[in-house]
Design a protein around this motif. Structure first.
Motif, mmCIF file in Angstrom:
data_model
loop_
_atom_site.group_PDB
_atom_site.id
_atom_site.type_symbol
_atom_site.label_atom_id
_atom_site.label_comp_id
_atom_site.label_asym_id
_atom_site.label_seq_id
_atom_site.Cartn_x
_atom_site.Cartn_y
_atom_site.Cartn_z
ATOM 1 N N VAL A 131 4.504 5.723 3.188
ATOM 2 C CA VAL A 131 3.688 6.825 3.333
ATOM 3 C C VAL A 131 4.532 7.968 2.591
ATOM 4 O O VAL A 131 5.730 8.228 2.980
ATOM 5 C CB VAL A 131 3.645 7.312 4.670
ATOM 6 N N VAL A 132 3.995 8.738 1.893
ATOM 7 C CA VAL A 132 4.623 9.872 1.214
ATOM 8 C C VAL A 132 4.441 11.313 2.059
ATOM 9 O O VAL A 132 3.409 11.465 2.164
ATOM 10 C CB VAL A 132 4.068 10.129 -0.460
ATOM 11 N N PRO A 133 5.423 11.696 2.285
ATOM 12 C CA PRO A 133 5.323 12.907 3.437
ATOM 13 C C PRO A 133 4.966 14.050 2.381
ATOM 14 O O PRO A 133 4.878 14.064 1.287
ATOM 15 C CB PRO A 133 6.837 13.386 3.632
ATOM 16 N N ALA A 185 0.868 -1.250 -0.075
ATOM 17 C CA ALA A 185 0.140 -0.050 -0.127
ATOM 18 C C ALA A 185 0.808 1.373 0.254
ATOM 19 O O ALA A 185 1.776 1.382 0.582
ATOM 20 C CB ALA A 185 -0.944 0.072 1.046
ATOM 21 N N LEU A 186 0.403 2.334 -0.839
ATOM 22 C CA LEU A 186 1.144 3.411 -0.816
ATOM 23 C C LEU A 186 -0.011 4.725 -0.604
ATOM 24 O O LEU A 186 -0.857 4.498 -1.245
ATOM 25 C CB LEU A 186 1.729 3.567 -2.085
ATOM 26 N N ALA A 245 9.146 7.028 -2.914
ATOM 27 C CA ALA A 245 8.452 7.362 -1.688
ATOM 28 C C ALA A 245 9.626 6.527 -0.499
ATOM 29 O O ALA A 245 10.616 5.997 -0.867
ATOM 30 C CB ALA A 245 7.346 6.595 -1.379
ATOM 31 N N PRO A 246 9.528 7.084 0.903
ATOM 32 C CA PRO A 246 10.419 6.662 1.714
ATOM 33 C C PRO A 246 10.338 5.294 1.967
ATOM 34 O O PRO A 246 9.193 4.579 1.401
ATOM 35 C CB PRO A 246 9.850 7.237 2.930
ATOM 36 N N HIS A 247 11.472 4.575 2.336
ATOM 37 C CA HIS A 247 11.611 3.194 2.439
ATOM 38 C C HIS A 247 10.513 2.528 2.931
ATOM 39 O O HIS A 247 10.247 2.871 4.268
ATOM 40 C CB HIS A 247 12.927 2.793 2.838
ATOM 41 N N PRO A 248 9.964 1.315 2.647
ATOM 42 C CA PRO A 248 9.006 0.497 3.422
ATOM 43 C C PRO A 248 9.430 0.361 4.854
ATOM 44 O O PRO A 248 10.633 -0.123 5.126
ATOM 45 C CB PRO A 248 8.597 -0.658 2.834
ATOM 46 N N GLY A 249 8.868 0.651 5.921
ATOM 47 C CA GLY A 249 9.182 0.087 7.388
ATOM 48 C C GLY A 249 9.714 1.427 7.903
ATOM 49 O O GLY A 249 9.900 1.722 9.061
ATOM 50 N N GLY A 289 3.718 15.039 9.196
ATOM 51 C CA GLY A 289 3.755 14.872 7.776
ATOM 52 C C GLY A 289 4.654 15.286 6.802
ATOM 53 O O GLY A 289 4.668 15.325 5.556
ATOM 54 N N ARG A 290 5.824 15.935 7.565
ATOM 55 C CA ARG A 290 6.767 16.393 6.537
ATOM 56 C C ARG A 290 8.028 16.151 7.083
ATOM 57 O O ARG A 290 8.427 15.771 8.334
ATOM 58 C CB ARG A 290 6.824 18.112 6.854
ATOM 59 N N GLY A 291 8.922 15.761 5.919
ATOM 60 C CA GLY A 291 10.482 15.142 6.221
ATOM 61 C C GLY A 291 10.480 14.064 6.687
ATOM 62 O O GLY A 291 11.517 13.274 6.444
ATOM 63 N N ALA A 292 9.853 13.654 7.748
ATOM 64 C CA ALA A 292 10.197 12.405 8.616
ATOM 65 C C ALA A 292 9.750 11.152 7.572
ATOM 66 O O ALA A 292 9.165 10.977 6.643
ATOM 67 C CB ALA A 292 9.407 11.885 9.735
ATOM 68 N N GLY A 293 11.156 10.261 7.618
ATOM 69 C CA GLY A 293 11.039 9.094 6.775
ATOM 70 C C GLY A 293 11.609 9.237 5.172
ATOM 71 O O GLY A 293 11.455 8.298 4.344
#
Length: 284
Positions: free
Chosen positions: A205-207, A168-169, A267-271, A278-282
């Motif tokens: 999850v896309v920030p 899921a994305l 997108a950020p790597h799974p996990g 909602g910003r920057g993390a991951g």
């Protein structure tokens, strides 16, 4: 004949084999219809799994195509199972016809990839999140909402029980869209965090501050892969008005797969931890 509730994969496979055998034998739809004493549309419906399989009709077609006994035998033996209603038949009152078609494929899919542009994808929703969402977006009476929640829970259970992969994305905006209030959103967030660590599940999850990616602006999308060579990948595009287009054209399905691949690669790597604000993390 079984009541119609969307064909099972077993039915689709036999129907596809009948079409391939006809084409291999060089028999036209018209000629096959003459053998049946029916209209060519009848043969087309049989080959598209739009009607139950009648043993007599199937036997006549196999004879017309001069199919050897070692090939015809398994087809005839599989008709009874193919005509059985799918497990979802009991919930057909809670589904539109296109949804029955989708679940018929999903129920045997080895891989389900899903994207939603604004919300948590359906197969990852908690009951509380889904109920609150349906209260907002539909005019369903309580009984129908309950039926829908039962169906969703059964879909999720069966997906996990057979070990199918779910990828899921979703955008971080989905975690900031208040569905049902803080308690419901907290429960949904916890469920997503737990899902990210379960086998067969991939969550990305896309920030909010990410640049546009290949799925930007694309409506809710599902890609379904069934481990049967007779059935190609399917794309399901959910459009405005809670409608769904089931796409089986290989080139179009491939285009959506390439788009989703590109978005997942960006997108950020799974996990990665879910972004708190909602910003920057991951970010990778």
């Amino acid at each position: 004949m079984r009541p119609r509730s969307g064909p099972t994969v077993e039915h689709r496979v036999l129907a596809a084999r009948l079409r391939m055998l006809r084409e291999r034998a060089g028999v036209s739809l018209q000629a096959a219809a003459v053998a049946l004493g029916a209209h060519p549309a009848t043969v087309r419906r049989i080959e598209r799994a739009e009607t139950g399989l009648d043993p007599y009709q199937v036997r006549v077609l196999l004879e017309r195509y001069e199919v050897p006994a070692e090939v015809a035998g398994p087809i005839m033996a599989g008709i009874a199972a193919a005509n059985l209603p799918g497990w979802w038949h009991a919930w057909r009152d809670a589904m539109e016809p296109w949804q029955q078609e989708v679940i018929g494929i999903e129920s045997s899919a080895a891989l389900v990839r899903t994207w939603h542009p604004a919300l948590v994808p359906e197969l990852l929703r908690t009951p509380a999140y889904e109920e609150a969402l349906r209260r907002i977006l539909t005019a369903d009476p309580p009984r129908l909402r309950d039926r829908h929640l039962e169906l969703l829970a059964e879909r999720q259970r069966r997906l996990e029980a057979r070990g199918a992969a779910l990828w899921a994305l979703l955008p971080a905006a989905a975690l900031h869209t208040d569905v049902g209030g803080p308690a419901v959103m907290a429960g949904q967030r916890t469920a997503l965090e737990e899902a990210a660590h379960r086998r067969h599940l991939t969550v990305q999850v896309v920030p909010l501050d990410f640049p546009p990616h290949p799925m930007t602006g694309v409506p809710s999308l599902h890609l379904l892969r069934v481990p049967a060579p007779e059935i190609g990948d399917r794309a399901v595009l959910e459009t405005a008005g809670a409608r769904g287009d089931i796409i089986d054209e290989p080139a179009v399905v491939m285009d959506y797969r390439i788009r989703l691949d590109g978005a997942c690669a960006a997108a950020p790597h799974p996990g990665s931890p879910l972004p708190e604000d909602g910003r920057g993390a991951g970010k990778p």
